[in-house]
Design a protein around this motif. Structure first.
Motif, PDB file in Angstrom:
ATOM      1  N   ASN A   1       0.825  -1.214   0.000  1.00  0.00           N
ATOM      2  CA  ASN A   1       0.000   0.000   0.000  1.00  0.00           C
ATOM      3  C   ASN A   1       0.856   1.261   0.000  1.00  0.00           C
ATOM      4  OD1 ASN A   1      -2.299  -1.486   0.026  1.00  0.00           O
ATOM      5  ND2 ASN A   1      -3.112  -0.630   1.919  1.00  0.00           N
ATOM      6  N   CYS A   2       1.956   1.238   0.779  1.00  0.00           N
ATOM      7  CA  CYS A   2       2.810   2.426   0.873  1.00  0.00           C
ATOM      8  C   CYS A   2       3.433   2.742  -0.484  1.00  0.00           C
ATOM      9  CB  CYS A   2       3.895   2.207   1.918  1.00  0.00           C
ATOM     10  SG  CYS A   2       4.857   0.705   1.652  1.00  0.00           S
ATOM     11  N   ALA A   3       3.884   1.694  -1.184  1.00  0.00           N
ATOM     12  CA  ALA A   3       4.533   1.918  -2.479  1.00  0.00           C
ATOM     13  C   ALA A   3       3.531   2.419  -3.504  1.00  0.00           C
ATOM     14  CB  ALA A   3       5.187   0.631  -2.948  1.00  0.00           C
ATOM     15  N   LEU A   4       2.263   1.970  -3.388  1.00  0.00           N
ATOM     16  CA  LEU A   4       1.251   2.400  -4.356  1.00  0.00           C
ATOM     17  C   LEU A   4       0.959   3.887  -4.237  1.00  0.00           C
ATOM     18  CD1 LEU A   4      -1.338  -0.518  -4.292  1.00  0.00           C
ATOM     19  CD2 LEU A   4       0.100   0.144  -6.193  1.00  0.00           C
ATOM     20  N   VAL A   5       0.892   4.417  -3.013  1.00  0.00           N
ATOM     21  CA  VAL A   5       0.542   5.827  -2.860  1.00  0.00           C
ATOM     22  C   VAL A   5       1.765   6.738  -2.906  1.00  0.00           C
ATOM     23  CG1 VAL A   5      -1.554   5.355  -1.543  1.00  0.00           C
ATOM     24  CG2 VAL A   5       0.578   5.781  -0.335  1.00  0.00           C
ATOM     25  N   CYS A   6       2.974   6.177  -2.949  1.00  0.00           N
ATOM     26  CA  CYS A   6       4.175   7.025  -2.911  1.00  0.00           C
ATOM     27  C   CYS A   6       4.288   7.841  -4.194  1.00  0.00           C
ATOM     28  CB  CYS A   6       5.425   6.174  -2.732  1.00  0.00           C
ATOM     29  SG  CYS A   6       6.925   7.171  -2.762  1.00  0.00           S
ATOM     30  N   PRO A   7       4.256   9.163  -4.112  1.00  0.00           N
ATOM     31  CA  PRO A   7       4.321   9.983  -5.324  1.00  0.00           C
ATOM     32  C   PRO A   7       5.717  10.037  -5.939  1.00  0.00           C
ATOM     33  CG  PRO A   7       3.424  11.217  -3.467  1.00  0.00           C
ATOM     34  CD  PRO A   7       4.066   9.998  -2.922  1.00  0.00           C
ATOM     35  N   ASP A   8       6.716   9.547  -5.235  1.00  0.00           N
ATOM     36  CA  ASP A   8       8.072   9.663  -5.751  1.00  0.00           C
ATOM     37  C   ASP A   8       8.702   8.315  -6.073  1.00  0.00           C
ATOM     38  OD1 ASP A   8       8.900  12.635  -5.593  1.00  0.00           O
ATOM     39  OD2 ASP A   8       7.745  12.266  -3.794  1.00  0.00           O
ATOM     40  N   ALA A   9       7.896   7.276  -6.082  1.00  0.00           N
ATOM     41  CA  ALA A   9       8.360   5.920  -6.399  1.00  0.00           C
ATOM     42  C   ALA A   9       9.618   5.587  -5.601  1.00  0.00           C
ATOM     43  CB  ALA A   9       8.609   5.757  -7.899  1.00  0.00           C
TER      44      ALA A   9
ATOM     45  N   HIS B   1       0.855  13.919  -9.336  1.00  0.00           N
ATOM     46  CA  HIS B   1       1.493  13.717 -10.649  1.00  0.00           C
ATOM     47  C   HIS B   1       2.439  12.532 -10.642  1.00  0.00           C
ATOM     48  CE1 HIS B   1       0.201  16.773 -13.388  1.00  0.00           C
ATOM     49  NE2 HIS B   1       0.463  17.761 -12.566  1.00  0.00           N
ATOM     50  N   GLY B   2       3.242  12.427  -9.569  1.00  0.00           N
ATOM     51  CA  GLY B   2       4.237  11.373  -9.511  1.00  0.00           C
ATOM     52  C   GLY B   2       3.600   9.993  -9.583  1.00  0.00           C
TER      53      GLY B   2
END
Lengths: 83, 255
Positions: free
Chosen positions: A54-62, B33-34
């Motif tokens: 879940n954390c990786a899915l919502v992370c905007p910075d990959a 966006h990211g």
């Protein structure tokens, strides 16, 4: 329980805390240090990660890589011979 | 604080897609966006169409999309991404073509191009990021700004008597016969991210049917423009934006 873990790329993380909100196990928190850009980055603070991603899915910075134990291989059950 | 667990005996279940470059995103902390950049590139990688995909970058916060997406990219003039994508698709009809635009680009200066592209039924995917504000220029009012929303050009809240109503451009294009698949999604929770990825995946597949335009609106946040923390911005978005821009499919292909 399946055990997992995450690695946060600390120089990429911007400390937006979205992963902390998304974690159902509450195993993420912000670090006490800052990274090169001056952000407090996300770190694992508990040992109870299940690798649900879940954390990786919502992370905007990959920034998050998620690891998980492989699923246990099911042992074949004994076939009882019919009498 | 170091790593808590050893990675021995574990397998990677999620990592940054190889189709994203190593350049860190320039977006503000918490920006949607990211997530959409990553989802697009994940789909491209999983479908194995890295060398068959052409993206068109807009003007706005996502202007540097070509720096992050490791595929063929073309920058377009402000608002003209869908027109440029039309040209690319007509010259290279076998390629997967997508345009990526924000609300200032697609719904303001590019409204004409958007509507006519969909009306012609060009076989492209248009990704529209709606965060109800002009983020890049400092948080001015956009056509999609909600009534009563405070921005730097509407300090007392948007009033319909002066500047009209929020423009629901996705609802407009859904009525056009050229549109094949029109949907509205968000990326503020893990479940929403999964749904958005499915919509992007379906749109790439529909492209090769050559039956019309696929249009995905992603209702997103702008923590800097809204002057909130990322977590507050997502709560505000869910409470205020989703009633005006409800999530769901507006037009689905007939089976």
């Amino acid at each position: 329980m399946i055990h997992g873990s995450v690695i946060v790329a600390k120089e990429v993380c911007k400390g937006c805390e979205l992963c902390i909100q998304a974690c159902p196990q509450e195993s993420l928190g912000l670090s006490n240090q800052i990274n090169h850009n001056g952000y407090r980055f996300a770190v694992l603070i508990k040992d109870n990660c299940t690798g649900c991603i879940n954390c990786a899915l919502v992370c905007p910075d990959a920034a998050i890589t998620v690891y998980r134990q492989p699923k246990p291989v099911k042992q074949p059950t004994k076939v009882l011979e019919s009498a | 604080m170091g790593q808590v667990l050893t990675m021995e005996g574990m397998e990677i279940v999620y990592e940054k897609p190889g189709t994203l470059t190593q350049t860190p995103f320039h977006f503000c902390p918490g920006c949607g966006h990211g997530v959409v950049h990553r989802l697009l590139m994940e789909v491209v990688e999983e479908m194995g169409i890295i060398d068959q995909t052409v993206g068109v970058a807009p003007v706005g916060c996502s202007v540097f999309a070509y720096n992050y997406m490791d595929i063929d990219m073309q920058e377009a003039a402000h608002g003209r991404a869908s027109a440029v994508a039309t040209g690319i698709k007509r010259v290279l009809p076998d390629k997967y073509v997508f345009s990526y635009q924000g609300d200032g680009d697609l719904a303001a200066i590019g409204t004409g191009e958007t509507i006519h592209t969909v009306n012609r039924g060009e076989n492209i995917l248009m990704v529209f990021i709606n965060n109800a504000i002009y983020g890049m220029t400092g948080g001015q009012m956009a056509p999609t700004t909600l009534l009563g929303q405070v921005t730097s050009t509407t300090p007392f809240g948007r009033e319909s008597s002066h500047v009209g109503f929020p423009l629901k451009i996705t609802d407009l294009v859904a009525q056009l016969p050229g549109a094949y698949y029109v949907t509205r999604q968000t990326v503020h929770t893990a479940a929403a991210v999964r749904r958005t990825k499915k919509a992007i995946e379906a749109s790439f597949k529909y492209q090769m049917l050559k039956k019309g335009t696929c249009f995905i609106e992603v209702v997103s946040n702008c923590p800097s423009g809204w002057k909130m923390t990322p977590v507050e911005a997502n709560v505000w978005m869910e409470k205020n934006m989703l009633p005006i821009y409800p999530v769901g499919d507006l037009k689905v292909p007939k089976q």
